[in-house]
Scaffold this motif. Structure first.
Motif, mmCIF file in Angstrom:
data_model
loop_
_atom_site.group_PDB
_atom_site.id
_atom_site.type_symbol
_atom_site.label_atom_id
_atom_site.label_comp_id
_atom_site.label_asym_id
_atom_site.label_seq_id
_atom_site.Cartn_x
_atom_site.Cartn_y
_atom_site.Cartn_z
ATOM 1 N N THR A 51 0.842 -1.217 0.000
ATOM 2 C CA THR A 51 0.000 0.000 0.000
ATOM 3 C C THR A 51 0.873 1.261 0.000
ATOM 4 O O THR A 51 0.576 2.231 -0.707
ATOM 5 C CB THR A 51 -0.942 -0.006 1.221
ATOM 6 N N GLU A 116 -5.163 -4.438 -2.418
ATOM 7 C CA GLU A 116 -6.187 -5.373 -1.948
ATOM 8 C C GLU A 116 -6.822 -6.094 -3.131
ATOM 9 O O GLU A 116 -7.080 -7.289 -3.082
ATOM 10 C CB GLU A 116 -7.270 -4.621 -1.159
ATOM 11 N N ARG A 184 -6.464 4.041 6.745
ATOM 12 C CA ARG A 184 -5.476 2.962 6.792
ATOM 13 C C ARG A 184 -5.910 1.846 7.739
ATOM 14 O O ARG A 184 -6.487 2.112 8.797
ATOM 15 C CB ARG A 184 -4.095 3.497 7.211
ATOM 16 N N GLY A 185 -5.630 0.654 7.370
ATOM 17 C CA GLY A 185 -6.043 -0.503 8.176
ATOM 18 C C GLY A 185 -7.495 -0.883 7.944
ATOM 19 O O GLY A 185 -8.060 -1.715 8.652
ATOM 20 N N SER A 187 -9.151 -2.721 5.949
ATOM 21 C CA SER A 187 -9.653 -4.057 5.596
ATOM 22 C C SER A 187 -10.371 -4.698 6.786
ATOM 23 O O SER A 187 -11.247 -5.545 6.604
ATOM 24 C CB SER A 187 -8.509 -4.967 5.145
HETATM 25 N N1 ASP Z 1 -3.571 -2.086 2.963
HETATM 26 C C1 ASP Z 1 -4.195 -1.049 3.715
HETATM 27 C C2 ASP Z 1 -3.204 -0.450 4.676
HETATM 28 O O1 ASP Z 1 -2.032 -0.775 4.637
HETATM 29 C C3 ASP Z 1 -5.439 -1.506 4.407
HETATM 30 C C4 ASP Z 1 -5.282 -2.697 5.320
HETATM 31 O O2 ASP Z 1 -4.263 -3.377 5.310
HETATM 32 O O3 ASP Z 1 -6.206 -2.947 6.102
HETATM 33 O O4 ASP Z 1 -3.578 0.394 5.458
#
Ligand code: ASP
Length: 439
Positions: A51, A116, A184-185, A187
């Motif tokens: 990402t 993703e 971010r995060g 998922s």
């Molecule tokens: N790939 C994205 C991130 O690094 C979302 C995730 O991993 O949840 O934030």
């Protein structure tokens, strides 16, 4: 037949060997399985998440700089996974679409979402599952916030057509029809949305730790993992800085009463942490406190005025001054002739003169005192509702460690006790509290 939603984070899908672990975890489950995948994360400490590579590549393209080498590096990450998994996957055509997009009208969220998108498509191919592109089923409103009901209806319809699917995490479609990501995060949020839409029996969130820890391991040596925690306790601990998943991931499953199980892809034999709606008399398990979390960086604004207790509306006026400056407050400890507001130091600093002038003009206080450098620590546990002497234990542990308490607040939910202390005492205080309740 059971229905299980499983989300695998970036470190769980960082390379082919991690993919193989993930596949064997998935294959060990039975029932309807809906898998949500992140983009490839770090393979080792100094590695870069895909990402982050995608954002950097977008930056080059949007500045009309040459992005080809950074796009090649991203392609190489996926190519390595495909080759080592021994599957057939047309990466070239996927990357020519991305390269064309970058040359024409690069869009930041679209670019970020490709991690993703590709990882999930690859996982679906490897497992022989259907691939579901959330661009068609996850929707955001004009305000940029998830349109939870529309998403739930559309996604439920798509999931009802298959028993085994991989859904890409992190993104959906914005009100303008373009790809839009969560923060971010995100998922984790997709995983929760999928769990709700599938009416899953459980939302398994697979990561690289064996559950949530009862204290920050950077401060406390080898803290216990939490076996079971309620949504409410989790909220209290996350708010105070403990992190295990994206904050917004709790709401969709909480409203549907679906338990979350945080698990470790590298140690699937560990039970992990269960996040549940209700805990049966948790004090019985002997654990009165579930976790301890805290943060530095708070200030206290104390306003003193004789006969303050007789002045109707004083508190409302003070809080209004803070709110008008766009600063939110954490706690409001008060005495007979004084009232304090605990606020985030950075937010307060940026609005300090405006707030202090308004306090002077509107409240006409005898004195206004600002104290900076306060840390807050929350001791959280459902068990304390049933147990006497928890507060006494908190205070005596801090006294023994010679920590001066600046503020005390027991939340009205009775599942937490919050203390304000001087920042330099923070680490010592967290350890003293951990020793008192866990060792
Ligand atoms: N790939 C994205 C991130 O690094 C979302 C995730 O991993 O949840 O934030």
């Amino acid at each position: 037949m059971k229905t299980i939603a499983m989300k695998f984070g970036g470190s769980s899908l960082a390379d082919a060997s991690q993919f193989k672990k993930v596949a064997s975890i998935i294959k060990s489950h039975e029932g309807k399985l809906y898998v949500v995948a992140s983009a490839p994360g770090k393979r080792c400490k100094d590695d870069t998440k895909v990402t982050d590579m995608l954002y950097a590549c977008y930056d080059s393209a949007s500045q009309k700089a040459d992005f080809s080498s950074s796009l090649d590096a991203i392609k190489a990450r996926f190519s390595e996974i495909i080759v080592n998994l021994g599957i057939t996957f047309d990466l070239d055509s996927e990357f020519s679409v991305i390269a064309k997009h970058l040359s024409d009208t690069p869009q930041r969220d679209y670019m970020a979402s490709r991690g993703e998108y590709l990882n999930s498509k690859i996982l679906a191919t490897y497992l022989g599952y259907d691939f579901i592109d959330p661009a068609n089923y996850v929707f955001f409103g004009q305000d940029g916030v998830l349109n939870a009901e529309r998403t739930n209806t559309e996604l439920a319809r798509a999931l009802s057509k298959t028993d085994h699917a991989v859904v890409a995490g992190f993104y959906g479609t914005g009100a303008d029809g373009k790809v839009k990501t969560f923060s971010r995060g995100g998922s984790d949020v997709t995983g929760a949305i999928v769990a709700r839409a599938a009416k899953a029996d459980v939302y398994e969130n697979w990561t690289d730790v064996s559950g949530m820890l009862s204290a920050d391991p950077r401060i406390v040596k080898d803290p216990d993992a939490i076996e079971e925690i309620s949504y409410k306790e989790l909220r209290e601990l996350s708010y105070m800085g403990a992190s295990v998943m994206h904050e917004d991931a709790v709401f969709p499953v909480r409203s549907a009463g679906i338990p979350i199980n945080i698990r470790n892809t590298n140690r699937p034999q560990d039970k992990g942490t269960w996040i549940v709606a209700h805990r049966e008399n948790p004090a019985q398990s002997g654990k009165i406190v579930t976790g301890i979390a805290g943060k530095k960086g708070f200030s206290s604004l104390r306003v003193e005025k004789a006969m303050l207790n007789n002045e109707v509306g004083f508190a409302a006026k003070l809080l209004n001054i803070i709110a008008s400056a766009g600063v939110s407050f954490e706690h409001v400890p008060s005495a007979i002739d004084s009232m304090s507001v605990i606020v985030d130091s950075a937010a307060f600093r940026a609005n300090r003169s405006r707030i202090l002038e308004s306090v002077q003009d509107i409240l006409h206080p005898d004195a206004t005192i600002v104290d900076t450098g306060i840390a807050l620590i929350a001791v959280v546990g459902m068990g304390m509702v049933y147990k006497k002497g928890v507060a006494a234990k908190v205070f005596s542990a801090l006294a023994k460690a010679e920590v001066n308490i600046r503020m005390i607040d027991q939340g009205s939910s009775e599942i937490n006790i919050i203390v304000g202390i001087d920042e330099p005492d923070y680490e010592k205080a967290v350890n003293a509290l951990y020793d008192a309740f866990f060792r």
